[in-house]
Design a protein around this motif. Structure first.
Motif, short mmCIF file in Angstrom:
data_model
loop_
_atom_site.label_atom_id
_atom_site.label_comp_id
_atom_site.label_asym_id
_atom_site.label_seq_id
_atom_site.Cartn_x
_atom_site.Cartn_y
_atom_site.Cartn_z
N LEU A 145 0.82 -1.21 0.00
CA LEU A 145 0.00 0.00 0.00
C LEU A 145 0.85 1.26 0.00
CD1 LEU A 145 -2.77 -1.06 2.56
CD2 LEU A 145 -2.87 -1.10 0.06
N ASP A 146 1.98 1.22 0.66
CA ASP A 146 2.86 2.38 0.73
C ASP A 146 3.74 2.52 -0.50
OD1 ASP A 146 1.78 2.92 3.19
OD2 ASP A 146 3.35 1.85 4.29
N GLY A 147 3.93 1.44 -1.23
CA GLY A 147 4.81 1.48 -2.38
C GLY A 147 6.26 1.29 -1.98
N VAL A 148 7.16 1.83 -2.78
CA VAL A 148 8.59 1.69 -2.54
C VAL A 148 9.22 3.07 -2.41
CG1 VAL A 148 8.69 -0.49 -3.81
CG2 VAL A 148 9.10 1.65 -5.02
N GLU A 149 10.44 3.09 -1.93
CA GLU A 149 11.15 4.35 -1.77
C GLU A 149 11.48 4.94 -3.15
OE1 GLU A 149 15.26 6.07 0.26
OE2 GLU A 149 14.61 4.00 0.61
N ALA A 150 11.13 6.19 -3.35
CA ALA A 150 11.25 6.82 -4.66
C ALA A 150 12.71 6.94 -5.10
CB ALA A 150 10.58 8.19 -4.66
N SER A 151 13.62 7.30 -4.17
CA SER A 151 15.02 7.48 -4.56
C SER A 151 15.66 6.16 -4.98
CB SER A 151 15.79 8.11 -3.40
OG SER A 151 15.72 7.28 -2.25
N LEU A 152 15.37 5.09 -4.24
CA LEU A 152 15.92 3.79 -4.60
C LEU A 152 15.32 3.29 -5.91
CD1 LEU A 152 17.73 1.40 -3.84
CD2 LEU A 152 15.81 0.48 -2.49
N PHE A 153 14.04 3.55 -6.07
CA PHE A 153 13.35 3.17 -7.30
C PHE A 153 13.98 3.87 -8.51
CE2 PHE A 153 9.52 3.57 -10.15
CZ PHE A 153 9.42 2.23 -10.46
N PHE A 154 14.30 5.15 -8.36
CA PHE A 154 14.91 5.88 -9.48
C PHE A 154 16.31 5.35 -9.79
CE2 PHE A 154 17.78 9.31 -10.81
CZ PHE A 154 17.28 9.51 -12.09
N GLN A 155 17.07 4.99 -8.78
CA GLN A 155 18.40 4.43 -9.03
C GLN A 155 18.31 3.19 -9.90
OE1 GLN A 155 20.35 3.78 -5.27
NE2 GLN A 155 20.22 5.93 -4.65
N CYS A 156 17.33 2.35 -9.63
CA CYS A 156 17.15 1.15 -10.45
C CYS A 156 16.70 1.51 -11.86
CB CYS A 156 16.13 0.22 -9.78
SG CYS A 156 16.61 -0.37 -8.15
N LEU A 157 15.83 2.51 -11.98
CA LEU A 157 15.36 2.93 -13.31
C LEU A 157 16.48 3.56 -14.11
CD1 LEU A 157 11.82 4.45 -12.62
CD2 LEU A 157 12.45 2.11 -13.19
N GLU A 158 17.32 4.33 -13.44
CA GLU A 158 18.44 4.97 -14.14
C GLU A 158 19.40 3.92 -14.69
OE1 GLU A 158 21.35 8.79 -13.34
OE2 GLU A 158 20.89 7.45 -11.67
N SER A 159 19.68 2.89 -13.90
CA SER A 159 20.52 1.80 -14.37
C SER A 159 19.86 1.05 -15.52
CB SER A 159 20.82 0.84 -13.22
OG SER A 159 21.58 -0.27 -13.65
N LEU A 160 18.55 0.88 -15.43
CA LEU A 160 17.81 0.20 -16.50
C LEU A 160 17.88 1.00 -17.80
CD1 LEU A 160 15.80 -1.96 -17.55
CD2 LEU A 160 13.96 -0.54 -16.61
N CYS A 161 17.70 2.30 -17.74
CA CYS A 161 17.73 3.14 -18.94
C CYS A 161 19.12 3.14 -19.58
CB CYS A 161 17.32 4.57 -18.60
SG CYS A 161 15.59 4.74 -18.09
N ASP A 162 20.16 3.03 -18.75
CA ASP A 162 21.53 3.05 -19.28
C ASP A 162 21.86 1.79 -20.06
OD1 ASP A 162 21.93 5.55 -18.22
OD2 ASP A 162 22.87 4.81 -16.37
N ARG A 163 21.33 0.65 -19.62
CA ARG A 163 21.72 -0.61 -20.25
C ARG A 163 20.66 -1.19 -21.20
NH1 ARG A 163 20.18 -2.39 -14.94
NH2 ARG A 163 18.49 -3.94 -15.04
N SER A 164 19.49 -0.57 -21.25
CA SER A 164 18.42 -1.14 -22.07
C SER A 164 18.64 -0.79 -23.54
CB SER A 164 17.06 -0.62 -21.60
OG SER A 164 16.97 0.78 -21.83
N LYS A 165 18.12 -1.66 -24.41
CA LYS A 165 18.23 -1.47 -25.85
C LYS A 165 16.91 -0.98 -26.45
CE LYS A 165 21.73 -5.10 -26.33
NZ LYS A 165 22.10 -6.39 -26.98
N TYR A 166 15.88 -0.87 -25.66
CA TYR A 166 14.59 -0.44 -26.17
C TYR A 166 14.28 0.96 -25.69
CZ TYR A 166 13.88 -2.97 -21.76
OH TYR A 166 14.02 -3.48 -20.50
N SER A 167 13.15 1.47 -26.13
CA SER A 167 12.80 2.87 -25.86
C SER A 167 12.52 3.09 -24.39
CB SER A 167 11.57 3.25 -26.70
OG SER A 167 11.19 4.58 -26.46
N CYS A 168 13.12 4.14 -23.84
CA CYS A 168 12.94 4.51 -22.43
C CYS A 168 12.71 6.01 -22.33
CB CYS A 168 14.17 4.14 -21.60
SG CYS A 168 14.58 2.39 -21.56
N PRO A 169 11.99 6.46 -21.33
CA PRO A 169 11.85 7.91 -21.12
C PRO A 169 13.18 8.50 -20.68
CG PRO A 169 10.85 6.72 -19.31
CD PRO A 169 11.22 5.69 -20.33
#
Length: 255
Positions: free
Chosen positions: A116-140
Motif C-alpha cells: 500500500l505504501d509502495g517503494v522508496e522513490a530514490s531507490l526506485f529511481f536508481q534502479c530505473l536509471e541503471s535500466l535506462c543506461d543498459r536497455s536497448k529499447y525505448s525509455c523515457p
C-alpha cells in the motif's frame, strides 16, 4: 453508437467517457487485429488497476495509451524491478570478484516495503536509471524521470505509470501528441472545415438561384394542343347517366 446506459447518465459531460472495450473498438477501426492486452494495460494506468468496466475520458486514456505503446518493454522491466523492491530485493546486483562461483550478491534494503505504501522513490529511481543506461529499447529520458520523482517520498507502480502519462515533459520528448490543453485544438483542420462549410453553404444558396435562372432562360416553346381520346372521368359519368336516362325513356315508350 452510445449505449442506453451511457445516454441515461446525468449530463452531457459523461458522453465522452468510454470503457476499455469501447476504446478497443475504436482502435480496431485503425487496426482490425489490434491486441486487446495493450488496451487493457493502458486502461489499468488510468483506473489504477480497478474494475476494467469503469468509464475513462478520452484524454486520460490517450496519454496512458501513448506511454504503454511507446514504452511497453520498458514498463515490463519496471514492473519486475518494482516487485523485487517490494519483496525486499535490490535489482542492482554487485559482482564480487573474489567469488569463485561468480554468483551475484544482492544488497538488502534496511526498511520493509508495504504494497500500500509502495517503494522508496530514490531507490526506485536508481534502479530505473541503471535500466535506462543498459536497455536497448525505448525509455523515457532519465533526467525527466528524476525530475518527476524528485518531490515523491514513496510511490506505487501504478502511481508511477500515471505520473509518466501526465508528465508534459515526457509527452513533449515523445513528440507524438500535443499538450493536454491543446489536444482538441487543430488550426489546420479548423480551416479545412471552414472551407468545407463555406463550399456547402455556397452550393445550397446558389443552387436554387442558378436552377431558376436556367429555367427562366430556357426558350418558350408553343406546341399545338392535341385532343386526347381519353375523356375525363366526370364527363364519362355524365355521358353514362344520360345514356341510362335515354334507355329508360325508350323502355317506357314501348310499354
Amino acid at each position: 453508437m452510445l449505449s442506453p446506459e451511457r445516454l441515461s447518465l446525468p449530463g452531457p459531460e459523461y458522453l465522452d467517457l468510454l470503457t476499455a472495450q469501447e476504446y478497443h473498438c475504436l482502435l480496431q477501426l485503425l487496426c482490425p487485429d489490434f491486441p486487446m492486452e495493450l488496451t487493457q494495460k493502458a486502461a489499468r494506468i488510468v483506473l489504477m488497476d480497478d474494475a476494467m468496466d469503469c468509464l475513462m475520458s478520452f484524454s486520460d486514456f490517450l496519454f496512458a495509451f501513448q506511454i504503454q505503446f511507446y514504452y511497453s518493454e520498458f514498463l515490463e522491466s519496471v514492473a519486475a524491478i518494482y516487485q523485487d523492491l517490494l519483496a525486499g530485493k535490490n535489482p542492482n546486483t554487485v559482482i564480487v570478484p573474489t567469488s569463485s562461483s561468480g554468483q551475484h550478491r544482492q544488497r538488502q534494503p534496511q526498511n520493509d516495503c508495504s504494497p500500500l505504501d509502495g517503494v522508496e522513490a530514490s531507490l526506485f529511481f536508481q534502479c530505473l536509471e541503471s535500466l535506462c543506461d543498459r536497455s536497448k529499447y525505448s525509455c523515457p529520458p532519465s533526467a525527466l524521470v528524476k525530475e518527476m520523482l524528485s518531490s515523491a517520498q514513496r510511490l506505487t507502480f501504478y502511481g508511477f505509470l500515471m505520473a509518466l502519462a501526465k508528465d508534459q515533459g515526457i509527452n513533449r520528448a515523445l513528440g507524438a501528441l500535443p499538450d493536454k490543453g491543446d489536444l482538441f485544438l487543430d488550426p489546420a483542420m479548423d480551416q479545412e472545415l471552414e472551407k468545407l462549410v463555406a463550399q456547402v453553404s455556397g452550393l445550397s444558396i446558389a443552387g436554387p438561384t442558378s436552377s431558376s435562372g436556367d429555367i427562366a432562360n430556357l426558350p418558350v416553346r408553343n406546341s399545338p394542343r392535341i385532343n386526347s381520346p381519353w375523356k375525363p372521368l366526370h364527363h364519362r359519368r355524365k355521358m353514362d347517366a344520360e345514356s341510362e336516362g335515354s334507355n329508360e325513356e325508350t323502355d317506357s315508350s314501348e310499354n
